[in-house]
Design a protein around this motif. Structure first.
Motif, mmCIF file in Angstrom:
data_model
loop_
_atom_site.group_PDB
_atom_site.id
_atom_site.type_symbol
_atom_site.label_atom_id
_atom_site.label_comp_id
_atom_site.label_asym_id
_atom_site.label_seq_id
_atom_site.Cartn_x
_atom_site.Cartn_y
_atom_site.Cartn_z
ATOM 1 N N SER A 244 -1.608 -1.498 -8.708
ATOM 2 C CA SER A 244 -0.419 -0.718 -9.080
ATOM 3 C C SER A 244 0.356 -0.233 -7.858
ATOM 4 C CB SER A 244 -0.821 0.474 -9.951
ATOM 5 O OG SER A 244 -1.572 1.416 -9.206
ATOM 6 N N ASN A 245 -0.272 -0.321 -6.680
ATOM 7 C CA ASN A 245 0.424 0.083 -5.458
ATOM 8 C C ASN A 245 1.394 -0.993 -4.971
ATOM 9 O OD1 ASN A 245 -0.987 2.560 -5.201
ATOM 10 N ND2 ASN A 245 -2.764 1.462 -4.374
ATOM 11 N N SER A 246 1.356 -2.163 -5.598
ATOM 12 C CA SER A 246 2.233 -3.260 -5.196
ATOM 13 C C SER A 246 3.359 -3.439 -6.213
ATOM 14 C CB SER A 246 1.435 -4.569 -5.100
ATOM 15 O OG SER A 246 2.300 -5.662 -4.904
ATOM 16 N N ASP A 247 4.519 -3.850 -5.709
ATOM 17 C CA ASP A 247 5.639 -4.098 -6.620
ATOM 18 C C ASP A 247 5.829 -5.588 -6.914
ATOM 19 O OD1 ASP A 247 6.531 -4.982 -4.193
ATOM 20 O OD2 ASP A 247 8.327 -3.712 -4.106
ATOM 21 N N LYS A 248 4.868 -6.408 -6.518
ATOM 22 C CA LYS A 248 4.971 -7.851 -6.735
ATOM 23 C C LYS A 248 4.742 -8.220 -8.197
ATOM 24 C CE LYS A 248 3.580 -9.416 -2.124
ATOM 25 N NZ LYS A 248 4.836 -10.144 -1.864
ATOM 26 N N LYS A 249 5.274 -9.375 -8.590
ATOM 27 C CA LYS A 249 4.966 -9.912 -9.904
ATOM 28 C C LYS A 249 3.506 -10.344 -9.918
ATOM 29 C CE LYS A 249 9.601 -11.632 -11.002
ATOM 30 N NZ LYS A 249 10.409 -12.842 -11.319
ATOM 31 N N ASP B 140 5.872 -3.906 -16.426
ATOM 32 C CA ASP B 140 6.647 -5.152 -16.414
ATOM 33 C C ASP B 140 6.413 -5.997 -15.162
ATOM 34 O OD1 ASP B 140 7.953 -3.644 -14.522
ATOM 35 O OD2 ASP B 140 9.845 -3.496 -15.620
ATOM 36 N N ARG B 141 5.505 -5.569 -14.295
ATOM 37 C CA ARG B 141 5.131 -6.428 -13.171
ATOM 38 C C ARG B 141 4.256 -7.594 -13.637
ATOM 39 N NH1 ARG B 141 3.134 -1.499 -9.498
ATOM 40 N NH2 ARG B 141 2.925 -0.683 -11.622
ATOM 41 N N GLY C 207 4.447 -14.113 -5.852
ATOM 42 C CA GLY C 207 3.729 -12.992 -6.440
ATOM 43 C C GLY C 207 2.226 -13.130 -6.261
ATOM 44 N N TYR C 208 1.474 -12.393 -7.056
ATOM 45 C CA TYR C 208 0.015 -12.412 -6.994
ATOM 46 C C TYR C 208 -0.552 -13.177 -8.186
ATOM 47 C CZ TYR C 208 -0.117 -8.750 -3.377
ATOM 48 O OH TYR C 208 0.011 -8.009 -2.213
ATOM 49 N N LEU D 199 0.123 -1.759 -15.252
ATOM 50 C CA LEU D 199 1.041 -2.497 -14.372
ATOM 51 C C LEU D 199 2.427 -2.735 -14.969
ATOM 52 C CD1 LEU D 199 -1.498 -5.125 -12.998
ATOM 53 C CD2 LEU D 199 -0.729 -3.014 -11.912
#
Length: 232
Positions: free
Chosen positions: A149-154, A175-176, A107-108, A173
């Motif tokens: 918010s454009n990413s679906d990563k944790k 639950d990410r 994730g990030y 964001l």
């Protein structure tokens, strides 16, 4: 490699002596505007603790910002003086990268320091490789969150100032965002700084080494605005 690492860029004073990736001694203190008084005695105490001397050092590493202007200046100044007087190489490392390296996961990783007025010093790092995704900088928090918010990563937000913006971060964001309850992950560790420094090139000229604030001090910004208004 025997390394002295210094981080005074925020409220935590962190100093470590590390040799060949092994932490020999480390101090972490949460202080408030006291780094100028505590830094040198702390360094001296660590050398006494392990019965070594500064002359034995191979490298000096310092957190070069962003963060508290005063704190960053204190750490950088002491590191430069030591590097020059001892004739040792000096390496500067991003204060945000030091924090980001506390966690290695998918994730990030987003290390974050409050910069007031809904702005932050922040960067975005790949949680597995530590690769920079968004460079360290001074950002409007809402702009940064909208881009994320454009990413679906944790996403893992690190830093003692995260709690100030927790509600806003989660509102954008959802639950990410993964909550981090381990308080030790929210503070920089000088031992981590020492190990990062071994991966980087030393500065060419110690005297030309400067902090990376990522924005002008508020007093300087106000002065520039005053001058601009006078010219109208």
């Amino acid at each position: 490699m025997f390394v002295l690492a210094i981080d005074t860029s925020n409220t935590t004073l962190s100093v470590a002596l590390v040799e060949n990736h092994q932490t020999l001694a480390e101090v972490m203190e949460t202080t408030k505007n006291d780094h100028s008084k505590r830094l040198m005695p702390t360094i001296e105490a660590l050398f006494k603790q392990i019965n070594r001397t500064p002359k034995e050092l191979d490298l000096i590493a310092v957190a070069q910002g962003p963060g508290s202007y005063t704190g960053v200046r204190i750490g950088v100044t002491v590191a430069k003086v030591l590097a020059w007087t001892l004739n040792k190489p000096l390496v500067g490392v991003s204060s945000l990268e030091i924090l980001a390296r506390n966690l290695k996961t998918e994730g990030y990783i987003i290390p974050l320091f409050d910069a007031r007025r809904q702005t932050v010093f922040a960067g975005v790092y790949n949680g597995e490789s530590s690769e920079v995704i968004v460079p360290d900088g001074h950002y409007e928090l809402t702009d940064l969150l909208n881009n994320l918010s454009n990413s679906d990563k944790k996403m893992y937000f690190l830093g003692n100032d995260v709690v100030k913006y927790e509600a806003l971060i989660k509102s954008v964001l959802g639950d990410r965002v993964v909550e981090i309850d381990d308080e030790s992950l929210h503070v920089p560790h000088a031992s981590t700084l020492a190990n990062i420094a071994l991966e980087k090139e030393a500065v060419e000229n110690v005297h030309h080494f400067t902090p990376k604030y990522h924005r002008l001090p508020e007093a300087e910004m106000n002065w520039m605005l005053e001058q601009e208004n006078k010219g109208k």
